[in-house]
Design an enzyme around this catalytic site. Structure first.
Site, mmCIF file in Angstrom:
data_model
loop_
_atom_site.group_PDB
_atom_site.id
_atom_site.type_symbol
_atom_site.label_atom_id
_atom_site.label_comp_id
_atom_site.label_asym_id
_atom_site.label_seq_id
_atom_site.Cartn_x
_atom_site.Cartn_y
_atom_site.Cartn_z
ATOM 1 N N SER A 197 0.812 -1.217 0.000
ATOM 2 C CA SER A 197 0.000 0.000 0.000
ATOM 3 C C SER A 197 0.846 1.268 0.000
ATOM 4 O O SER A 197 0.314 2.363 0.155
ATOM 5 C CB SER A 197 -0.914 0.019 1.228
ATOM 6 O OG SER A 197 -1.791 -1.061 1.200
ATOM 7 N N THR A 200 4.224 1.256 1.689
ATOM 8 C CA THR A 200 5.068 1.198 2.888
ATOM 9 C C THR A 200 6.450 1.802 2.632
ATOM 10 O O THR A 200 6.954 2.590 3.443
ATOM 11 C CB THR A 200 5.274 -0.278 3.317
ATOM 12 O OG1 THR A 200 4.093 -1.018 3.034
ATOM 13 C CG2 THR A 200 5.646 -0.393 4.762
ATOM 14 N N THR A 201 7.052 1.425 1.512
ATOM 15 C CA THR A 201 8.403 1.873 1.165
ATOM 16 C C THR A 201 8.441 3.406 1.102
ATOM 17 O O THR A 201 9.394 4.043 1.561
ATOM 18 C CB THR A 201 8.799 1.291 -0.218
ATOM 19 O OG1 THR A 201 8.365 -0.072 -0.283
ATOM 20 C CG2 THR A 201 10.276 1.372 -0.465
ATOM 21 N N HIS A 220 2.744 -4.406 9.960
ATOM 22 C CA HIS A 220 1.546 -4.611 9.130
ATOM 23 C C HIS A 220 0.387 -5.099 9.998
ATOM 24 O O HIS A 220 -0.663 -5.459 9.480
ATOM 25 C CB HIS A 220 1.800 -5.701 8.080
ATOM 26 C CG HIS A 220 2.692 -5.305 6.937
ATOM 27 N ND1 HIS A 220 2.556 -4.132 6.234
ATOM 28 C CD2 HIS A 220 3.714 -5.977 6.328
ATOM 29 C CE1 HIS A 220 3.459 -4.100 5.256
ATOM 30 N NE2 HIS A 220 4.185 -5.197 5.301
ATOM 31 N N SER A 222 -0.694 -4.951 -7.095
ATOM 32 C CA SER A 222 0.708 -4.815 -6.711
ATOM 33 C C SER A 222 1.193 -6.092 -6.002
ATOM 34 O O SER A 222 2.263 -6.629 -6.287
ATOM 35 C CB SER A 222 0.859 -3.603 -5.776
ATOM 36 O OG SER A 222 2.187 -3.422 -5.397
ATOM 37 N N GLY A 253 4.112 2.384 -9.392
ATOM 38 C CA GLY A 253 3.846 3.537 -8.524
ATOM 39 C C GLY A 253 2.731 4.426 -9.038
ATOM 40 O O GLY A 253 2.790 5.642 -8.906
HETATM 41 P P1 A3P Z 1 2.912 -0.889 -7.646
HETATM 42 O O1 A3P Z 1 3.211 -2.343 -7.591
HETATM 43 O O2 A3P Z 1 1.459 -0.613 -7.917
HETATM 44 O O3 A3P Z 1 3.803 -0.135 -8.547
HETATM 45 P P2 A3P Z 1 4.931 -1.395 -0.442
HETATM 46 O O4 A3P Z 1 5.969 -0.357 -0.311
HETATM 47 O O5 A3P Z 1 3.873 -1.331 0.614
HETATM 48 O O6 A3P Z 1 5.506 -2.736 -0.641
HETATM 49 O O7 A3P Z 1 4.119 -1.024 -1.759
HETATM 50 C C1 A3P Z 1 4.734 -1.100 -3.017
HETATM 51 C C2 A3P Z 1 3.941 -0.265 -3.985
HETATM 52 O O8 A3P Z 1 4.241 1.124 -3.774
HETATM 53 C C3 A3P Z 1 4.334 -0.565 -5.422
HETATM 54 O O9 A3P Z 1 3.165 -0.282 -6.192
HETATM 55 C C4 A3P Z 1 5.445 0.454 -5.647
HETATM 56 O O10 A3P Z 1 5.719 0.696 -7.002
HETATM 57 C C5 A3P Z 1 4.857 1.665 -4.939
HETATM 58 N N1 A3P Z 1 5.887 2.631 -4.516
HETATM 59 C C6 A3P Z 1 7.115 2.388 -4.007
HETATM 60 N N2 A3P Z 1 7.755 3.536 -3.749
HETATM 61 C C7 A3P Z 1 6.915 4.536 -4.092
HETATM 62 C C8 A3P Z 1 7.027 5.963 -4.071
HETATM 63 N N3 A3P Z 1 8.111 6.584 -3.645
HETATM 64 N N4 A3P Z 1 5.963 6.677 -4.506
HETATM 65 C C9 A3P Z 1 4.846 6.067 -4.952
HETATM 66 N N5 A3P Z 1 4.684 4.721 -5.003
HETATM 67 C C10 A3P Z 1 5.706 3.965 -4.575
#
Ligand code: A3P
Length: 302
Positions: free
Chosen positions: A49, A51-52, A111, A141, A266
């Protein structure tokens, strides 16, 4: 009950949510032993959602008096290693003593659903930031991240979606997860901030300011005038983060996964390339029914 063919290993249900047993030790130990501090900042998400992104943003905001954007550790260390999952990484490796040495405010991540947080977190004055995402994009995702890349045990997107709608997914059901934090944010608005990935994408400056205010690190007028909010937002943007060397070729210290797996598209609305309108309608009806009169459906659609 357990479900096969849907994750790295089987999922089991614990306290109403689904989780692989390899995480149980860390979760139980976190629940039993963690001692919250009023100054803690706890970042919570449903997996995939954002997290990163939330970790990078919060880390940068909270540490901006210690590091500039030219020497921030984020240039060389993935945000998941700077803000490791307290349960799945720190407690799972019996490394809780490192929590004592973290600078104030400590930035923690989990989580876990709200009802399963350690009592000391819920009873303390710590600040909890919850980031949710349109479940159709979150599911898309997740499918790309976990389910599709397992050639030995492939799961079709239809099959995975069926399970998702039954609530069977990591830390699912998603509706319980979101509703728990939504209600907490209404009851304890000084302690729980409920954010939406889509809002961050739409107006990151506003969201960065809001996040900074909430975690007790507000930007000064001088910083605003100097464009610090814009700089931090841009630094943590998908394009910038994805292109950092550490996120192109690095590996996570704890999970060993490649950092580049955390940066796919993203975007908002990628689900339309993978799911059908009838799947969307099904999930929508399900969430509407589960959320009832809570106001969460309206918030998610606003
Ligand atoms: P998508 O797979 O839709 O591209 P998490 O960090 O919770 O694992 O979620 C990963 C999702 O957040 C992925 O989505 C990833 O591409 C997106 N993501 C990672 N870094 C991001 C950022 N700086 N800004 C926006 N989306 C980001």
């Amino acid at each position: 009950p357990r479900v096969k063919g849907w994750d790295f290993s089987f999922l089991y249900q614990y306290q109403g949510f689904w989780c692989p047993p390899k995480f149980f030790h860390g979760i139980l130990s976190f629940q039993r032993h963690f001692q919250a501090k009023d100054t803690d900042i706890v970042l919570v998400t449903f997996p995939k959602s954002g997290t990163t992104w939330l970790k990078a943003l919060t880390y940068t905001i909270a540490n901006r008096s210690r590091y500039t954007l030219e020497n921030t550790p984020l240039l060389t260390t993935p945000s998941h290693d700077l803000v490791p999952f307290t349960d799945l990484e720190i407690y799972s490796k019996n490394q809780s003593s490192i929590l004592e040495d973290l600078p104030t405010p400590r930035i923690l991540a989990t989580h876990l659903p709200y009802a399963s947080l350690p009592h000391s977190s819920i009873n303390s004055n710590c600040r909890i930031v919850y980031l949710c995402r349109n479940p159709l994009d979150q599911f898309t995702s997740y499918w790309h991240f976990v389910l599709q890349p397992q050639p030995a045990d492939p799961v079709s997107i239809d099959e995975a979606f069926e399970k998702f709608c039954q609530g069977v997914t990591m830390f699912g059901p998603v509706w319980d997860h979101e509703l728990g934090y939504w209600k907490a944010s209404l009851e304890k608005s000084n302690n729980v901030l409920f954010l939406k990935y889509e809002d961050l994408k739409e107006d990151i400056i506003y969201s960065t300011k809001k996040l900074a205010d909430f975690i007790g690190c507000p930007f000064t007028n001088e910083e605003e005038a100097q464009g610090v909010i814009e700089e931090i937002s841009k630094f943590c943007s998908f394009d910038n983060m994805k292109n950092l060397q550490v996120n192109q070729t690095g590996k996570l210290a704890h999970f060993g996964m490649e950092t580049k797996a955390f940066f796919r598209k993203g975007k908002v609305g990628d689900w339309t390339n993978h799911l059908t309108p009838s799947m969307s309608k099904r999930l929508h009806n399900l969430m509407e029914e589960k959320f009832g009169e809570s106001g969460l459906m309206t918030f998610l659609q606003s």
